[in-house]
Design a protein around this motif. Sequence first.
Motif, PDB file in Angstrom:
ATOM      1  N   LYS A   5      65.923  72.672  54.688  1.00 31.25           N
ATOM      2  CA  LYS A   5      66.463  71.380  54.264  1.00 31.25           C
ATOM      3  C   LYS A   5      67.803  71.617  53.573  1.00 31.25           C
ATOM      4  O   LYS A   5      68.056  72.668  52.985  1.00 31.25           O
ATOM      5  CB  LYS A   5      65.496  70.656  53.337  1.00 31.25           C
ATOM      6  CG  LYS A   5      64.136  70.353  53.975  1.00 31.25           C
ATOM      7  CD  LYS A   5      64.252  69.554  55.249  1.00 31.25           C
ATOM      8  CE  LYS A   5      64.697  68.120  54.993  1.00 31.25           C
ATOM      9  NZ  LYS A   5      64.741  67.318  56.250  1.00 31.25           N
ATOM     10  N   LYS A   6      68.675  70.610  53.632  1.00 29.73           N
ATOM     11  CA  LYS A   6      70.060  70.795  53.207  1.00 29.73           C
ATOM     12  C   LYS A   6      70.396  69.875  52.039  1.00 29.73           C
ATOM     13  O   LYS A   6      70.330  68.648  52.166  1.00 29.73           O
ATOM     14  CB  LYS A   6      70.998  70.497  54.377  1.00 29.73           C
ATOM     15  CG  LYS A   6      70.734  71.380  55.599  1.00 29.73           C
ATOM     16  CD  LYS A   6      71.484  70.872  56.812  1.00 29.73           C
ATOM     17  CE  LYS A   6      71.147  71.684  58.054  1.00 29.73           C
ATOM     18  NZ  LYS A   6      71.783  71.119  59.263  1.00 29.73           N
ATOM     19  N   VAL A   7      70.746  70.490  50.926  1.00 33.17           N
ATOM     20  CA  VAL A   7      71.112  69.742  49.723  1.00 33.17           C
ATOM     21  C   VAL A   7      72.561  70.037  49.372  1.00 33.17           C
ATOM     22  O   VAL A   7      72.957  71.206  49.262  1.00 33.17           O
ATOM     23  CB  VAL A   7      70.204  70.103  48.530  1.00 33.17           C
ATOM     24  CG1 VAL A   7      70.740  69.491  47.237  1.00 33.17           C
ATOM     25  CG2 VAL A   7      68.781  69.628  48.789  1.00 33.17           C
ATOM     26  N   LEU A   8      73.323  68.977  49.215  1.00 31.41           N
ATOM     27  CA  LEU A   8      74.710  69.092  48.763  1.00 31.41           C
ATOM     28  C   LEU A   8      74.745  68.763  47.277  1.00 31.41           C
ATOM     29  O   LEU A   8      74.370  67.653  46.878  1.00 31.41           O
ATOM     30  CB  LEU A   8      75.602  68.133  49.552  1.00 31.41           C
ATOM     31  CG  LEU A   8      77.090  68.118  49.184  1.00 31.41           C
ATOM     32  CD1 LEU A   8      77.712  69.501  49.350  1.00 31.41           C
ATOM     33  CD2 LEU A   8      77.827  67.086  50.036  1.00 31.41           C
ATOM     34  N   LEU A   9      75.157  69.722  46.468  1.00 29.72           N
ATOM     35  CA  LEU A   9      75.205  69.560  45.018  1.00 29.72           C
ATOM     36  C   LEU A   9      76.650  69.337  44.581  1.00 29.72           C
ATOM     37  O   LEU A   9      77.510  70.187  44.812  1.00 29.72           O
ATOM     38  CB  LEU A   9      74.625  70.789  44.332  1.00 29.72           C
ATOM     39  CG  LEU A   9      74.640  70.806  42.794  1.00 29.72           C
ATOM     40  CD1 LEU A   9      73.830  69.652  42.224  1.00 29.72           C
ATOM     41  CD2 LEU A   9      74.107  72.143  42.281  1.00 29.72           C
ATOM     42  N   ALA A  10      76.910  68.171  43.989  1.00 31.77           N
ATOM     43  CA  ALA A  10      78.251  67.850  43.489  1.00 31.77           C
ATOM     44  C   ALA A  10      78.271  68.049  41.984  1.00 31.77           C
ATOM     45  O   ALA A  10      77.494  67.423  41.254  1.00 31.77           O
ATOM     46  CB  ALA A  10      78.610  66.404  43.836  1.00 31.77           C
ATOM     47  N   VAL A  11      79.146  68.924  41.511  1.00 31.62           N
ATOM     48  CA  VAL A  11      79.230  69.252  40.091  1.00 31.62           C
ATOM     49  C   VAL A  11      80.545  68.709  39.542  1.00 31.62           C
ATOM     50  O   VAL A  11      81.623  69.068  40.021  1.00 31.62           O
ATOM     51  CB  VAL A  11      79.149  70.774  39.871  1.00 31.62           C
ATOM     52  CG1 VAL A  11      79.146  71.101  38.382  1.00 31.62           C
ATOM     53  CG2 VAL A  11      77.912  71.354  40.552  1.00 31.62           C
ATOM     54  N   SER A  12      80.449  67.831  38.556  1.00 30.58           N
ATOM     55  CA  SER A  12      81.658  67.299  37.930  1.00 30.58           C
ATOM     56  C   SER A  12      81.808  67.869  36.520  1.00 30.58           C
ATOM     57  O   SER A  12      80.949  68.622  36.052  1.00 30.58           O
ATOM     58  CB  SER A  12      81.628  65.759  37.907  1.00 30.58           C
ATOM     59  OG  SER A  12      80.531  65.268  37.169  1.00 30.58           O
ATOM     60  N   GLY A  13      82.883  67.522  35.849  1.00 29.52           N
ATOM     61  CA  GLY A  13      83.303  68.229  34.651  1.00 29.52           C
ATOM     62  C   GLY A  13      82.618  67.834  33.363  1.00 29.52           C
ATOM     63  O   GLY A  13      83.121  66.999  32.611  1.00 29.52           O
ATOM     64  N   GLY A  14      81.478  68.438  33.080  1.00 27.47           N
ATOM     65  CA  GLY A  14      80.803  68.242  31.811  1.00 27.47           C
ATOM     66  C   GLY A  14      80.102  69.517  31.399  1.00 27.47           C
ATOM     67  O   GLY A  14      79.826  70.389  32.239  1.00 27.47           O
ATOM     68  N   ILE A  15      79.784  69.627  30.111  1.00 30.48           N
ATOM     69  CA  ILE A  15      79.147  70.846  29.623  1.00 30.48           C
ATOM     70  C   ILE A  15      77.807  71.087  30.305  1.00 30.48           C
ATOM     71  O   ILE A  15      77.358  72.222  30.454  1.00 30.48           O
ATOM     72  CB  ILE A  15      78.980  70.785  28.084  1.00 30.48           C
ATOM     73  CG1 ILE A  15      78.434  72.102  27.522  1.00 30.48           C
ATOM     74  CG2 ILE A  15      78.070  69.634  27.690  1.00 30.48           C
ATOM     75  CD1 ILE A  15      79.341  73.285  27.769  1.00 30.48           C
ATOM     76  N   ALA A  16      77.163  69.998  30.785  1.00 32.42           N
ATOM     77  CA  ALA A  16      75.873  70.139  31.461  1.00 32.42           C
ATOM     78  C   ALA A  16      75.985  70.817  32.819  1.00 32.42           C
ATOM     79  O   ALA A  16      74.974  71.037  33.493  1.00 32.42           O
ATOM     80  CB  ALA A  16      75.207  68.775  31.617  1.00 32.42           C
ATOM     81  N   ALA A  17      77.212  71.177  33.232  1.00 32.24           N
ATOM     82  CA  ALA A  17      77.381  71.880  34.514  1.00 32.24           C
ATOM     83  C   ALA A  17      76.570  73.163  34.570  1.00 32.24           C
ATOM     84  O   ALA A  17      76.143  73.593  35.653  1.00 32.24           O
ATOM     85  CB  ALA A  17      78.864  72.181  34.749  1.00 32.24           C
ATOM     86  N   TYR A  18      76.311  73.761  33.414  1.00 31.97           N
ATOM     87  CA  TYR A  18      75.539  75.014  33.425  1.00 31.97           C
ATOM     88  C   TYR A  18      74.119  74.775  33.941  1.00 31.97           C
ATOM     89  O   TYR A  18      73.500  75.668  34.522  1.00 31.97           O
ATOM     90  CB  TYR A  18      75.515  75.646  32.029  1.00 31.97           C
ATOM     91  CG  TYR A  18      74.573  74.995  31.043  1.00 31.97           C
ATOM     92  CD1 TYR A  18      73.257  75.435  30.904  1.00 31.97           C
ATOM     93  CD2 TYR A  18      75.004  73.933  30.248  1.00 31.97           C
ATOM     94  CE1 TYR A  18      72.390  74.838  30.003  1.00 31.97           C
ATOM     95  CE2 TYR A  18      74.147  73.334  29.348  1.00 31.97           C
ATOM     96  CZ  TYR A  18      72.845  73.783  29.224  1.00 31.97           C
ATOM     97  OH  TYR A  18      71.993  73.178  28.331  1.00 31.97           O
ATOM     98  N   LYS A  19      73.587  73.547  33.734  1.00 37.00           N
ATOM     99  CA  LYS A  19      72.239  73.246  34.222  1.00 37.00           C
ATOM    100  C   LYS A  19      72.206  73.217  35.754  1.00 37.00           C
ATOM    101  O   LYS A  19      71.163  73.480  36.366  1.00 37.00           O
ATOM    102  CB  LYS A  19      71.755  71.908  33.677  1.00 37.00           C
ATOM    103  CG  LYS A  19      71.519  71.881  32.167  1.00 37.00           C
ATOM    104  CD  LYS A  19      70.965  70.528  31.740  1.00 37.00           C
ATOM    105  CE  LYS A  19      70.709  70.484  30.245  1.00 37.00           C
ATOM    106  NZ  LYS A  19      70.156  69.161  29.818  1.00 37.00           N
ATOM    107  N   ALA A  20      73.346  72.884  36.364  1.00 38.34           N
ATOM    108  CA  ALA A  20      73.406  72.853  37.826  1.00 38.34           C
ATOM    109  C   ALA A  20      73.225  74.249  38.415  1.00 38.34           C
ATOM    110  O   ALA A  20      72.785  74.389  39.559  1.00 38.34           O
ATOM    111  CB  ALA A  20      74.725  72.243  38.284  1.00 38.34           C
TER     112      ALA A  20
END
Length: 406
Positions: A5-20
Amino acid sequence: MLKGKKVLLAVSGGIAAYKACTLTSKLVQVGVEVKVMMSESAKEFVTPLTFQALSRNPVYDWTFHEPDPTKIAHIDLADWADLVMVAPATANVIGKLANGIADDMVTTTLLATKADIYLAPAMNVNMYQHPAVQKNIATLKDYGYSFVEGESGYLACGWTGKGRMAEPESLFEVIEHALLEDVTGSKQPLKGKKVVITAGPTQEKIDPVRYFTNHSTGKMGYAVARAAKQAGAAVTLISGPTQLPEPTGVDVVHVTTAEEMFNAVMSVYPNADIVIKSAAVADYRPKETFDQKRKKQPGQWGVEMERTKDILHTLGERKASQILVGFAAESEHVEDYAMQKLEKKNLDLIVANNITTPGAGFKGDTNIVTILSKDGLTKRYDQQSKDEVASRIIDEIVSYTERNTP
């Protein structure tokens, strides 16, 4: 079952990016193919190399980087994805999507995809509560975007409140559930429908330390919210005070009084397809309240009560094309009273139970219900868990709709 299965993960600019990063690792471990795209500001928090190592795929961070001349990268990504998760979803990216702005790799791809899009908001509590942000969130929900709300708590900026991004485990569960439904071919009969559910008790103030309430815990309404979400609906849960965790992927509105619940329900009613009113709303409230604690005095104390607004009756009066479902928690003549309520309040279905029957009252994890419909059908269910009862309720709503759709 999720392999491939294919998941596209979009990461934007916040400190929570580390959780991604953790989310990416969890998905890869169960065989999901993950591709990551990042905004420019996201790269200030986590490097693309980190996501490349975790996903084992190139990271997409520039709209005009076209390594394969036979493809347009952001269109190819948009078509590739089975599901898109935006985590963190900052106020900036939410605002851009709500207003159709496509000025970087993330937004151009998100506007081009036909895959289901989930957003996990992350921002300062004051930003989250700003009217512009709330308006943009409401707009995206109207467009069919799903939100995975986080919890209130300590934020990186030092404030405490709502704005923390959902934990990677919660995001993984949302993705897993959505992809498993696709893999197993599970039906989502309420996909595209907007469902409003009320749950829990209300509290009617006497003074700063006293209030009138009831024994409702909200368990039944929260179970119905989960079942409606699993059936594919966009769910708004309007909840009185409870101790229950918020259902994943559900928009939860917290209220305290009957008046607050009335206003919250009426604000979303015009755009709702289905309303399920399971909350135990106070019929009366104190006519006089006190700003200071009322001290003990000799003799008796009588509290004069006044009627609250009848939410269900008002919904029935204003009903256009909505399916309206009520609950009847009775202690005697259960089906007779339920049928009277169904007719008097212009309902389509009503869920009745005898609160004095063991296994069917408040606070427990089971229920015993009878579901009566406007077109004359009656279904009786033996004792089941409230989650199972919730699924039966959704089934009956779908069946009723199919029977009464020309």
